[in-house]
Design a protein around this motif. Structure first.
Motif, PDB file in Angstrom:
ATOM      1  N   GLY A 207     -29.103 -15.505 -11.430  1.00  0.00           N
ATOM      2  CA  GLY A 207     -29.117 -14.080 -11.747  1.00  0.00           C
ATOM      3  C   GLY A 207     -27.757 -13.495 -12.062  1.00  0.00           C
ATOM      4  N   LEU A 208     -26.902 -14.276 -12.707  1.00  0.00           N
ATOM      5  CA  LEU A 208     -25.575 -13.796 -13.136  1.00  0.00           C
ATOM      6  C   LEU A 208     -24.738 -13.320 -11.949  1.00  0.00           C
TER       7      LEU A 208
ATOM      8  N   SER B  28     -26.941 -14.004 -20.121  1.00  0.00           N
ATOM      9  CA  SER B  28     -25.862 -14.829 -19.580  1.00  0.00           C
ATOM     10  C   SER B  28     -24.801 -13.890 -19.004  1.00  0.00           C
ATOM     11  N   ASP B  29     -23.658 -14.440 -18.643  1.00  0.00           N
ATOM     12  CA  ASP B  29     -22.672 -13.688 -17.870  1.00  0.00           C
ATOM     13  C   ASP B  29     -22.011 -12.528 -18.599  1.00  0.00           C
ATOM     14  N   GLN B  30     -22.260 -12.377 -19.885  1.00  0.00           N
ATOM     15  CA  GLN B  30     -21.763 -11.188 -20.572  1.00  0.00           C
ATOM     16  C   GLN B  30     -22.543  -9.939 -20.154  1.00  0.00           C
TER      17      GLN B  30
ATOM     18  N   ASN C 254     -14.896  -9.150 -23.132  1.00  0.00           N
ATOM     19  CA  ASN C 254     -15.315 -10.439 -22.599  1.00  0.00           C
ATOM     20  C   ASN C 254     -15.782 -11.341 -23.728  1.00  0.00           C
ATOM     21  N   VAL C 255     -15.306 -12.588 -23.712  1.00  0.00           N
ATOM     22  CA  VAL C 255     -15.830 -13.629 -24.595  1.00  0.00           C
ATOM     23  C   VAL C 255     -16.503 -14.660 -23.695  1.00  0.00           C
TER      24      VAL C 255
ATOM     25  N   ALA D 243     -17.327 -18.864 -18.842  1.00  0.00           N
ATOM     26  CA  ALA D 243     -18.436 -19.813 -18.995  1.00  0.00           C
ATOM     27  C   ALA D 243     -18.899 -20.179 -17.590  1.00  0.00           C
ATOM     28  N   HIS D 244     -20.194 -20.290 -17.372  1.00  0.00           N
ATOM     29  CA  HIS D 244     -20.652 -20.646 -16.019  1.00  0.00           C
ATOM     30  C   HIS D 244     -20.720 -22.160 -15.865  1.00  0.00           C
TER      31      HIS D 244
END
Length: 308
Positions: free
Chosen positions: A159-160, A238-240, A180-181, A106-107
């Motif tokens: 930008g992730l 998102s980060d995924q 990844n979750v 999570a960011h």
């Protein structure tokens, strides 16, 4: 026979209740991280660094182990103005019986202060980080089968960048990362709907988690992951995204945009507390199921890559 049925029913209720996240800590974490003190947590600011201090302290409380005695993993990148920006990912882990890894992320950054207004980012994404902390505390007591890597990414809003930096120089073997979750915006929805994105590409994930929302008070929906569907495809939002680019299976948990998205009104007062706790618990139960069936996911991924 009736006694046996009753006993089984009671055990089922107990088991479901045991797979839960501490509500009071969950709400305290999101309220704290979205407070004015952190000034919107923009990457490179003092507010962001203060948030990193708080999360690091909570990593310690949650019993997460660190790599080389530190949770902080700095990285640098250039923004659109070619300015050098320094970010920091926060990484801890719970060792499992096996070395295969689920990255839970999570960011923690947000967009800071604009026109003298603080963008607190309660839903985006103090919510995901707070759930991550609650999940970590659960696995402190209930040891997983596989190793769980907990990452609070920085610079998602730019930008992730944190996720890309991690995968560019992973602190563990890239081959050990099975999936990844990712959690981003999981506390604000008036229809009790939480999306699980990523099952279009990896259908077995849906089979594994589709009943994780049973008796949770929310509905896990699937979608927003069909290629070539424009903005309706959240895969890279998102980060995924960086994981997906490397053909690592992922599930992204999040809600659809709402009236407070990227506005100063995204505060603790505007989240849906009951929904947030229920969503976090359903995500925890999903991870428990994924941890149990990770070998299925691993085998499925290998077979899928062979047919490419």
């Amino acid at each position: 026979m009736k006694k046996l049925v009753l006993t089984i029913a009671l055990l089922s209720v107990f088991y479901a209740n045991a797979q839960n996240i501490d509500r009071s800590k969950l709400l305290k974490d999101i309220e704290t991280l979205s407070a004015d003190l952190f000034a919107g947590r923009k990457t490179g600011t003092e507010g962001n660094k203060a948030a990193a201090d708080y999360i690091s302290a909570r990593f310690t409380e949650a019993g997460l182990k660190s790599f080389q005695d530190k949770y902080r993993h700095p990285f640098s990148f250039k923004n659109r103005k070619s300015e050098l920006i320094n970010g920091t990912n926060l990484i801890g882990f719970v060792k499992g019986k096996y070395d295969d890894v689920i990255v839970i992320s999570a960011h923690y950054d947000h967009v800071g202060v604009n026109n003298s207004q603080i963008y607190n980012g309660a839903d985006d994404n103090a919510s995901g980080v707070s759930a991550l902390l609650g999940i970590a505390e659960y696995f402190k007591v209930h040891k997983p089968r596989n190793t769980l890597l907990f990452i609070a990414f920085d610079a998602e809003e730019m930008g992730l960048q944190g996720a890309y930096a991690f995968l560019k120089e992973p602190i563990i073997s890239r081959k050990s990362i099975i999936m990844n979750v990712n959690m981003d915006m999981i506390s604000h929805n008036k229809k009790s709907e939480l999306y699980a994105v990523g099952t279009y590409k990896t259908p077995i994930l849906k089979e594994i988690i589709e009943d994780a929302d049973d008796n949770s008070g929310i509905n896990i929906l699937f979608g927003h992951d069909i290629p070539n569907s424009g903005k309706d495809d959240w895969t890279m939002q998102s980060d995924q995204g960086p994981f997906a680019k490397e053909d690592i299976p992922f599930i992204y948990f999040g809600v659809e945009d709402h009236e407070d998205y990227h506005k100063p009104s995204d505060k603790f007062a505007t989240i849906n507390q009951n929904f947030f706790h229920s969503a976090s618990t359903a995500i925890l139960r999903s991870i428990i199921k994924l941890d149990k069936d990770l070998n299925k996911i691993k085998t499925n991924t290998v077979n899928s890559l062979k047919t490419k």
